[in-house]
Design an enzyme around this catalytic site. Structure first.
Site, PDB file in Angstrom:
ATOM      1  CB  THR A  71       8.569 -31.940 -13.760  1.00  8.07           C
ATOM      2  OG1 THR A  71       8.410 -32.686 -14.879  1.00  8.07           O
ATOM      3  CG2 THR A  71       7.574 -31.016 -13.677  1.00  8.07           C
ATOM      4  CB  SER A 198      16.119 -36.263 -13.372  1.00 11.21           C
ATOM      5  OG  SER A 198      14.972 -37.193 -13.098  1.00 11.21           O
ATOM      6  CG  HIS A 200      13.832 -40.988 -13.836  1.00  9.83           C
ATOM      7  ND1 HIS A 200      12.917 -41.489 -15.037  1.00  9.83           N
ATOM      8  CD2 HIS A 200      13.361 -39.816 -13.786  1.00  9.83           C
ATOM      9  CE1 HIS A 200      12.318 -40.425 -15.467  1.00  9.83           C
ATOM     10  NE2 HIS A 200      12.667 -39.402 -14.920  1.00  9.83           N
ATOM     11  CB  THR A 236       9.673 -35.347   5.636  1.00 12.49           C
ATOM     12  OG1 THR A 236       9.025 -34.743   6.812  1.00 12.49           O
ATOM     13  CG2 THR A 236      10.572 -36.396   5.866  1.00 12.49           C
ATOM     14  CB  CYS A 323       6.561 -35.604 -20.530  1.00 16.93           C
ATOM     15  SG  CYS A 323       7.602 -36.000 -19.256  1.00 16.93           S
TER      16      CYS A 323
END
Length: 380
Positions: A71, A198, A200, A236, A323
């Site tokens: 996203t 992505s 995952h 970070t 989603c």
């Protein structure tokens, strides 16, 4: 028996990924931006991970920017490019069945003065190329098209779309979240300028992804701070998750072809058994869909009811994109394919991984063979 068939939503992490994340959190916990030895150790690991991810898309390390996932990568690519290159044009084009991360970003830009065109899809969920060709003009700035649809597994003609984009001086962004780890994606050869991936979806951790940015493409930052990721995405770096992502990619791409062959056999077995044993089964995915996804309707049975019946038997599936599952009664993807309401309202997405077995598929088919006739009688 538990059978997980919702791998398009997220995947079970590899054991090696979990170990990698733990090891990095315990032993390489310095900030990559720090100047001391521990910072240098973290920076070196970050560079190593960037090189690993870049190799999976046949790119170079300096073309990879780490993000929090698909996203964010979509948002940075689309908003970042449009804001940095407004003088080149005002028209941006996508298609009607894109993931919400792209569609909502386009709607945001539409509210902020960009001319947005949404291309329709055919009954297989593939963009209408004649319509796209007619829509691209001298004022067009960006095209954004997914590689694989997350609900049906339809594979888009990315090379044709990129050729059309480049012949008209446009840039192409590709959401490759569902394609990454299923295909050998040579971004440059395919003509992809910006690409979202992505972790995952390939058995890595949640909350980390990457954006491929072809050399020479200029983006504006949408996140400001400490100038990490060459100023494009400050904050970070989540080094442990990034290391887990790199480990997942290393494992996945070493076994990808064999994994896909195994998954494809399971998918074909699922379809064949269901069609043979249950009346009125409708496969909504095209024949050449990605190996891991098949969308199937069981008319007369509400998909949400069937989902929970299957869950009670230890089988985990979805009714569409994770989603959007809590927002929409009907799948907008299947609606755009002009399917009938009774087909849309009874659709289930089965998404497989190499962890699945033939025994699991046989069990799923046996449960459905028993439950579908009962549910149809109840809901008649």
């Amino acid at each position: 028996m538990e059978v997980y068939l919702d791998n398009s939503a997220t995947t079970k992490p590899y054991n090696e990924v979990v170990s990698t994340i733990s090891d990095v959190m315990l032993s390489v916990y310095g900030n990559p931006s720090s100047l001391h030895r521990m910072g240098k150790q973290a920076e070196d690991l970050l560079k190593e991970c960037r090189a690993k991810i870049s190799s999976t898309v046949y790119g170079t390390p300096d073309e990879i920017y780490f993000t929090s996932g698909g996203t964010e990568s979509d948002n940075i690519a689309i908003v970042g490019y449009c804001m940095a290159n407004k003088r080149k044009g005002n028209r941006i084009i996508t298609q009607a069945t894109e993931h919400a991360a792209v569609l909502e970003t386009f709607r945001f830009l539409e509210k902020n003065g960009f001319e947005v065109v949404y291309i329709s899809v055919d009954s297989d969920g593939i963009p209408n190329m004649d319509e796209l060709e007619a829509a691209v003009d001298s004022n067009t700035l960006l095209l954004s098209f997914m590689y694989v649809n997350n609900e049906t597994g339809a594979v888009f003609p990315i090379e044709k779309i990129s050729a059309l984009a480049h012949s008209n001086g446009c840039v192409l962004h590709v959401d490759a979240v569902q394609a990454y780890g299923k295909f050998h994606i040579n971004a440059s050869r395919l003509g992809i300028d910006l690409m979202s991936i992505s972790s995952h979806k390939i058995h890595g951790p949640n909350g980390v992804g990457a954006l491929y940015v072809k050399k020479g493409i200029r983006l504006c930052s949408t996140m400001f701070g400490g100038n990490q990721e060459k100023g494009l995405r400050s904050g970070t770096e989540n080094l442990a998750a990034i290391a887990g992502f790199a480990k997942a990619a290393e494992i996945k791409f070493a076994s990808m072809d064999a994994d896909c062959e195994h998954i494809k056999k399971l998918k074909n077995s699922l379809i064949t058994q269901l069609k043979a044993d249950i009346d009125d089964v409708v496969v909504n995915s095209p024949d050449n869909s990605v190996c891991s996804i098949v969308n199937i309707s069981f008319p007369g049975v509400k998909s949400e009811v069937l989902l929970h019946v299957l869950e009670s038997r230890g089988i985990y599936v979805s009714t569409g994109s994770a989603c959007n599952s809590k927002k929409n009664k009907f799948s907008y993807v299947l609606s755009e394919m002009k399917l009938k309401n009774n087909i849309i309202d009874s659709a289930i997405r089965f998404s497989l991984s190499h962890f699945n077995t033939q025994g699991e598929i046989d069990y799923v088919c046996e449960v459905l063979k028993k439950e579908i006739p009962i549910l149809r009688k109840i809901m008649r």
